[in-house]
Scaffold this motif. Structure first.
Motif, short mmCIF file in Angstrom:
data_model
loop_
_atom_site.label_atom_id
_atom_site.label_comp_id
_atom_site.label_asym_id
_atom_site.label_seq_id
_atom_site.Cartn_x
_atom_site.Cartn_y
_atom_site.Cartn_z
N ARG A 305 0.81 -1.22 0.00
CA ARG A 305 0.00 0.00 0.00
C ARG A 305 0.85 1.28 0.00
O ARG A 305 0.31 2.38 0.09
CB ARG A 305 -0.96 0.01 1.20
N LYS A 307 4.08 3.95 -1.41
CA LYS A 307 4.43 4.63 -2.66
C LYS A 307 5.90 4.40 -2.97
O LYS A 307 6.72 4.34 -2.05
CB LYS A 307 4.18 6.14 -2.52
N ASN A 441 -7.24 4.46 5.08
CA ASN A 441 -6.62 5.30 4.05
C ASN A 441 -6.17 6.63 4.64
O ASN A 441 -5.15 7.19 4.23
CB ASN A 441 -7.59 5.53 2.89
N GLU A 442 -6.93 7.12 5.64
CA GLU A 442 -6.56 8.39 6.27
C GLU A 442 -5.22 8.23 7.01
O GLU A 442 -4.38 9.12 6.98
CB GLU A 442 -7.64 8.85 7.26
N ASP A 443 -5.07 7.08 7.70
CA ASP A 443 -3.79 6.82 8.39
C ASP A 443 -2.64 6.87 7.39
O ASP A 443 -1.59 7.47 7.64
CB ASP A 443 -3.78 5.42 9.03
N LEU A 444 -2.86 6.23 6.24
CA LEU A 444 -1.80 6.21 5.23
C LEU A 444 -1.53 7.61 4.69
O LEU A 444 -0.38 8.00 4.51
CB LEU A 444 -2.16 5.26 4.08
N GLU A 445 -2.59 8.36 4.47
CA GLU A 445 -2.40 9.71 3.92
C GLU A 445 -1.56 10.57 4.87
O GLU A 445 -0.72 11.35 4.43
CB GLU A 445 -3.76 10.39 3.66
N LYS A 446 -1.77 10.37 6.18
CA LYS A 446 -0.96 11.12 7.15
C LYS A 446 0.52 10.81 6.98
O LYS A 446 1.37 11.69 7.08
CB LYS A 446 -1.38 10.75 8.58
N PHE A 448 1.94 9.60 4.16
CA PHE A 448 2.41 10.10 2.85
C PHE A 448 2.66 11.61 2.89
O PHE A 448 3.51 12.12 2.17
CB PHE A 448 1.38 9.77 1.75
N ALA A 449 1.89 12.29 3.74
CA ALA A 449 2.05 13.75 3.84
C ALA A 449 3.44 14.13 4.35
O ALA A 449 3.88 15.27 4.17
CB ALA A 449 0.98 14.33 4.76
#
Lengths: 456, 456
Positions: A305, A307, A441-446, A448-449
């Motif tokens: 999951r 990048k 997905n929100e956890d992952l976005e944090k 990735f940010a």
């Protein structure tokens, strides 16, 4: 193939004399380390400030397929190697599968895992360079123990920054590291600038490998005659771990075992990269068609999951940039029990091979991992480390697929270590208080940010 | 002798196919078990009520030098054996001794010790007899773990009475036994008549192997299709443990190693008796002149300060009477960390050989044992069990004597297990809170006062 022994041990004469350098056989190389200040590839001189010189040379070596293992390291290896390639006859019977299952068992030394393979090498080179102390991080505690063992052997001082949640889950890990003379500091700590900063931002954090790396690096940079050593991710660590793959290859050739699938758990990727190295080299050049599977926890899914991007190796963003599959150095993995797999990134070599389609990845859930581990312990005897049980779980899944299709595949997996210091985890599985952690997905976005915004 | 490998592993073909029955080669036999009610030797029928039939047959066998290991048990052995005979090159170097030091390392299985050798056999015979459950005692926890592993493999229920002080010192031992499906009860407990009696008399007691045996036997006698199994002391346990000695003998012959001294730690005597078995058989018949040394803790000195007398095997005085070196079944050993050596008596076979002058005994102090263990861990890698480190300590002493005299003796010792579940002990050594316990003559007299007053 017929009747292979339960356990294949190479003789001393048969033991590998070289490490296998995957980069020398890859068709395309991973992108080199980038200096975040200059955005240019790191020079050996820059890396020498953090790492031992010989290790930097190995890190940058893209030409020599075989790198000679120094005689002194081979002597150390003989103390606890070869590790056995075990035919899992009882597991095959239990699963009623036509598949043949083998596991390369790295748990027979006191560190309880494969980590000693690189520790033995790294401390040797540190001693050779005249260093007097080393710093490192440890997650599950296996790397810290391995390094403490090697430092005791070579008489070098050691400070171990241990991920706080692991230190709490595994009080005896600390004791064993101290028995070997190592100093243990739970991370994040207030002994470093980066640790104090992380604590200020996340007072309740259980820590992560990323934080611990930042702290250990800071101390190494600020201390005379001291360097930082890392137990995974880096190319030279994969190189040292290729001893696993080389022994496996030699054992397979000795008994005419032809693997169809090779499976390893993947945290930073060193065990997996080391196990597959010579087989992957052959695959790249069309000499086999082995299916390689890297297994990670659903709670920390960097390959499945993440990048493929430039990122720092540590939370404090102090390392060179590496192009790798990553969840972002700021990703805070949930307190899953496989501490050794709670790293936000993945070895640049493994990442590149994955991106180029040479290997597959999958993620598995903690509860199913412990179910597999318990079943394995009861039928094969050995209690696996939670990390290792990720590979085991996937090996069982593949063997059960063979049962459905009737295919007689040969499955080899890496059993990287034992669970003797993970009884807290087994206790929570036994009393049904264990849960699964699946990042949203929100956890992952944090996470990735926190990726650096870099254009090359 | 020259350059033996660091580790000698037998191939499957070379592995022993028979156990070695010391009683068949002894010039004088140990006195048989006596029924305390009749004061006559126990019959097989009487013993069958407590133990599995096949084990009773082995217990009473005084004629067959070799007893065939059933194919099913050999298959189990292949899962975790052969154990390596290790040349302690690094220890030799550290001690700067002309002696050659070897150790037979039994710690590479999850039970962490040699105990699995007899567990594998005893549970097989229980299954063969159609039993559905077993009871046992455990001190250090190694026997309980080994038995839980074997019971998981053969699918038999297990209750383990664990010496209370060990259960407290080793919380993770309980967890690992439970992971294998065993039930753990700290002893003395209120689940048995004898346990309640002992608790009433000594409310604060940390328990002892003697107490735990009484409890486990009581439950076995009162439960259908259940038998009691014991991890040491008895002749059939020594028989199973002769796999250690047989493997050692074969490895020595393969590399022309001629031991001058063989050293083992001795609690109940099973590891020591098993290790020396074939070598002792040859010595009895004049074929070698090996020096055999049994090592016990000063805190529980059955050979070095005990009496050669008839005694019960348990504190509750419910077993048959055995003629053995004993401190009295009522002797309460101090809470020394080598739980596996805290037994009041000694194997009747080892006792008889000692009384006849075929072997020596010595006792060592706990602090010196941990000093040796830590030194060994740091130079040889492996963290020894406290029990095993007793043999190690004496091996080091003998090697240092060689350094003084210049003699190039060949020393073999049994490293029976690992200390991974004994970190509490290492912690107390590391932080200097560990002390030594030397029983006073008055302490011993209290134990001797519990010897049965029996004239035969």
């Amino acid at each position: 193939m017929a009747n292979t022994p339960y356990k294949i041990y190479l003789t001393e004469d048969e033991m590998p004399k070289n490490w296998y350098n995957l980069k020398a056989v890859m068709k395309e190389l991973p992108t080199p380390f980038i200096n975040p200040a200059t955005l240019k590839p790191c020079t050996a001189e820059e890396l020498d400030q953090v790492f031992c010189n010989d290790l930097v040379e190995q890190e940058l070596n893209t030409t020599d397929k075989y790198i000679k293992i120094p005689e002194e390291i081979r002597a150390f290896y003989k103390m606890y190697r070869p590790s056995p390639l075990v035919r899992a006859y009882c597991l095959e019977k239990q699963l009623d599968t036509p598949a043949e299952i083998y596991y390369k068992f790295e748990g027979s030394n006191t560190s309880g895992s494969h980590k000693l393979n690189s520790a033995a090498a790294q401390v040797y080179y540190a001693k050779k360079q005249g260093l007097t102390s080393l710093t490192t991080e440890t997650g599950a505690g296996q790397w810290g123990t391995a390094l403490a063992m090697a430092c005791a052997y070579y008489n070098i001082n050691l400070s171990v920054y241990m991920v706080k949640v692991s230190a709490e889950q595994k009080p005896y890990r600390k004791a064993v590291i101290e028995t070997y003379g190592g100093k243990v500091i739970p991370s994040p700590s207030n002994t470093t600038e980066v640790g104090r900063k992380i604590l200020a931002e996340n007072p309740g954090t259980g820590g992560s490998l990323g934080c611990a790396i930042s702290e250990a690096m800071e101390v190494a940079m600020k201390t005379d005659n001291c360097r930082y050593v890392l137990g995974s991710v880096l190319d030279h660590v994969l190189l040292h771990q290729s001893i696993i793959g080389e022994e496996t290859r030699i054992a397979c050739e000795k008994y005419d075992i032809k693997p169809d699938i090779i499976i390893g758990c993947a945290g930073g990727g060193s065990n997996f990269g080391g196990l597959i190295a010579p087989f992957m080299g052959d695959k790249i050049h069309g000499q086999n068609n082995i299916q390689f599977i890297a297994v990670e926890p659903v709670s920390c899914p960097s390959l499945t999951r993440g990048k493929y991007a430039f990122d720092f190796g540590d939370t404090g963003q102090t390392t060179p940039l590496m192009k790798m599959y990553t969840l972002g150095a700021g990703f805070m993995p949930s307190p899953n029990h496989a501490g050794g797999l709670r790293y936000h990134g993945m070895s640049p070599i493994v990442s590149k091979l994955y991106d180029d389609g040479y290997l597959e990845a999958c993620s598995v859930e903690q509860l199913k991992v412990f179910e597999a581990a318990t079943m394995f312990a009861r039928c094969e005897g050995t209690l696996p480390a939670p990390e290792s049980a990720h590979a085991l779980k996937t090996a069982i899944d593949e063997a059960l697929k063979c049962k459905e299709t009737g295919e007689k595949k040969t499955i080899v997996f890496g059993l990287t270590g034992t669970g003797y210091f993970d009884l807290t985890a087994y206790m929570s599985y036994n009393d049904a208080t264990m849960t699964d952690y699946i990042p949203t997905n929100e956890d992952l976005e944090k996470g990735f940010a926190t990726l650096p915004n870099i254009k090359l």
